[in-house]
Motif scaffolding. Structure first.
Motif, PDB file in Angstrom:
ATOM      1  N   SER A 197       0.661   4.031  -2.957  1.00 40.99           N
ATOM      2  CA  SER A 197       0.336   5.443  -2.722  1.00 40.99           C
ATOM      3  C   SER A 197       1.424   6.353  -3.278  1.00 40.99           C
ATOM      4  O   SER A 197       1.122   7.423  -3.813  1.00 40.99           O
ATOM      5  CB  SER A 197       0.113   5.708  -1.236  1.00 40.99           C
ATOM      6  OG  SER A 197       1.299   5.527  -0.507  1.00 40.99           O
ATOM      7  N   LEU A 232       0.815   6.407  -6.980  1.00 40.69           N
ATOM      8  CA  LEU A 232      -0.359   7.240  -7.295  1.00 40.69           C
ATOM      9  C   LEU A 232      -0.001   8.724  -7.296  1.00 40.69           C
ATOM     10  O   LEU A 232      -0.343   9.455  -8.228  1.00 40.69           O
ATOM     11  CB  LEU A 232      -1.473   7.000  -6.283  1.00 40.69           C
ATOM     12  CG  LEU A 232      -2.404   5.839  -6.531  1.00 40.69           C
ATOM     13  CD1 LEU A 232      -3.306   5.631  -5.324  1.00 40.69           C
ATOM     14  CD2 LEU A 232      -3.229   6.077  -7.760  1.00 40.69           C
ATOM     15  N   GLY A 233       0.668   9.159  -6.255  1.00 40.81           N
ATOM     16  CA  GLY A 233       1.044  10.573  -6.176  1.00 40.81           C
ATOM     17  C   GLY A 233       1.963  10.985  -7.305  1.00 40.81           C
ATOM     18  O   GLY A 233       1.789  12.044  -7.913  1.00 40.81           O
ATOM     19  N   ALA A 251      -5.548   7.101  -2.565  1.00 42.45           N
ATOM     20  CA  ALA A 251      -4.608   6.649  -1.543  1.00 42.45           C
ATOM     21  C   ALA A 251      -5.319   6.445  -0.205  1.00 42.45           C
ATOM     22  O   ALA A 251      -5.003   5.523   0.543  1.00 42.45           O
ATOM     23  CB  ALA A 251      -3.466   7.646  -1.395  1.00 42.45           C
ATOM     24  N   LEU A 260      -7.080   3.057  -0.190  1.00 39.56           N
ATOM     25  CA  LEU A 260      -6.275   1.847  -0.317  1.00 39.56           C
ATOM     26  C   LEU A 260      -6.427   0.867   0.844  1.00 39.56           C
ATOM     27  O   LEU A 260      -6.503  -0.338   0.620  1.00 39.56           O
ATOM     28  CB  LEU A 260      -4.796   2.205  -0.490  1.00 39.56           C
ATOM     29  CG  LEU A 260      -4.333   2.543  -1.889  1.00 39.56           C
ATOM     30  CD1 LEU A 260      -2.873   2.968  -1.863  1.00 39.56           C
ATOM     31  CD2 LEU A 260      -4.530   1.383  -2.823  1.00 39.56           C
ATOM     32  N   CYS A 285       0.806  -1.228   0.000  1.00 38.92           N
ATOM     33  CA  CYS A 285       0.000   0.000   0.000  1.00 38.92           C
ATOM     34  C   CYS A 285       0.841   1.281   0.000  1.00 38.92           C
ATOM     35  O   CYS A 285       0.517   2.217  -0.733  1.00 38.92           O
ATOM     36  CB  CYS A 285      -0.979  -0.001   1.163  1.00 38.92           C
ATOM     37  SG  CYS A 285      -2.430  -1.002   0.843  1.00 38.92           S
ATOM     38  N   ALA A 291       1.260   9.961  -0.702  1.00 42.15           N
ATOM     39  CA  ALA A 291       0.900  10.372  -2.060  1.00 42.15           C
ATOM     40  C   ALA A 291       1.140  11.859  -2.266  1.00 42.15           C
ATOM     41  O   ALA A 291       1.645  12.274  -3.318  1.00 42.15           O
ATOM     42  CB  ALA A 291      -0.560  10.029  -2.346  1.00 42.15           C
ATOM     43  N   TYR A 316      -1.242   7.074   4.098  1.00 42.20           N
ATOM     44  CA  TYR A 316      -1.048   6.885   2.659  1.00 42.20           C
ATOM     45  C   TYR A 316      -1.337   8.164   1.879  1.00 42.20           C
ATOM     46  O   TYR A 316      -0.702   8.429   0.850  1.00 42.20           O
ATOM     47  CB  TYR A 316      -1.918   5.752   2.131  1.00 42.20           C
ATOM     48  CG  TYR A 316      -1.602   4.405   2.746  1.00 42.20           C
ATOM     49  CD1 TYR A 316      -0.340   4.111   3.234  1.00 42.20           C
ATOM     50  CD2 TYR A 316      -2.580   3.444   2.854  1.00 42.20           C
ATOM     51  CE1 TYR A 316      -0.067   2.886   3.804  1.00 42.20           C
ATOM     52  CE2 TYR A 316      -2.314   2.216   3.418  1.00 42.20           C
ATOM     53  CZ  TYR A 316      -1.054   1.944   3.900  1.00 42.20           C
ATOM     54  OH  TYR A 316      -0.788   0.735   4.459  1.00 42.20           O
ATOM     55  N   MET A 317      -2.277   8.974   2.359  1.00 48.53           N
ATOM     56  CA  MET A 317      -2.521  10.274   1.723  1.00 48.53           C
ATOM     57  C   MET A 317      -1.289  11.158   1.833  1.00 48.53           C
ATOM     58  O   MET A 317      -0.932  11.856   0.878  1.00 48.53           O
ATOM     59  CB  MET A 317      -3.709  10.982   2.386  1.00 48.53           C
ATOM     60  CG  MET A 317      -5.042  10.541   1.879  1.00 48.53           C
ATOM     61  SD  MET A 317      -6.417  11.344   2.719  1.00 48.53           S
ATOM     62  CE  MET A 317      -6.056  13.058   2.514  1.00 48.53           C
TER      63      MET A 317
END
Length: 85
Positions: free
Chosen positions: A22, A25-26, A43, A46, A18, A76, A72-73
């Motif tokens: 993330s 993704l970012g 994120a 996830l 994860c 990202a 995770y945010m």
């Protein structure tokens, strides 16, 4: 939910897979110049892949989802910030 498809240790998924997803993704949303809010939302969602097997499991693990989703945010956001800089 992810455990129905692949056999993986939950800690490996939460602590390795994860965070890498993330970060990707970012970085991907930053490189493609897309809205970073969508990457942050994805994120944040996830951890639901590992904590949501049924409704009772979701209710029992909502605090873990909020904690890990927030972390995770941040991953990202930082990866997108580093790529755009």
């Amino acid at each position: 939910m992810i455990y129905h498809f692949i056999e993986v240790n939950p800690f490996f998924f939460v602590l390795i897979i994860c965070p890498v997803l993330s970060l990707v993704l970012g970085a991907a949303f930053a490189l493609l110049r897309l809205d970073k809010k969508i990457a942050l939302l994805l994120a944040f969602l996830l951890p639901l892949l590992s904590t949501t097997v049924n409704w009772a499991t979701f209710k029992a693990n909502i605090d873990a989802w909020l904690l890990w989703g927030s972390i995770y945010m941040i991953f990202a956001y930082v990866s997108g910030w580093v790529i755009r800089k």
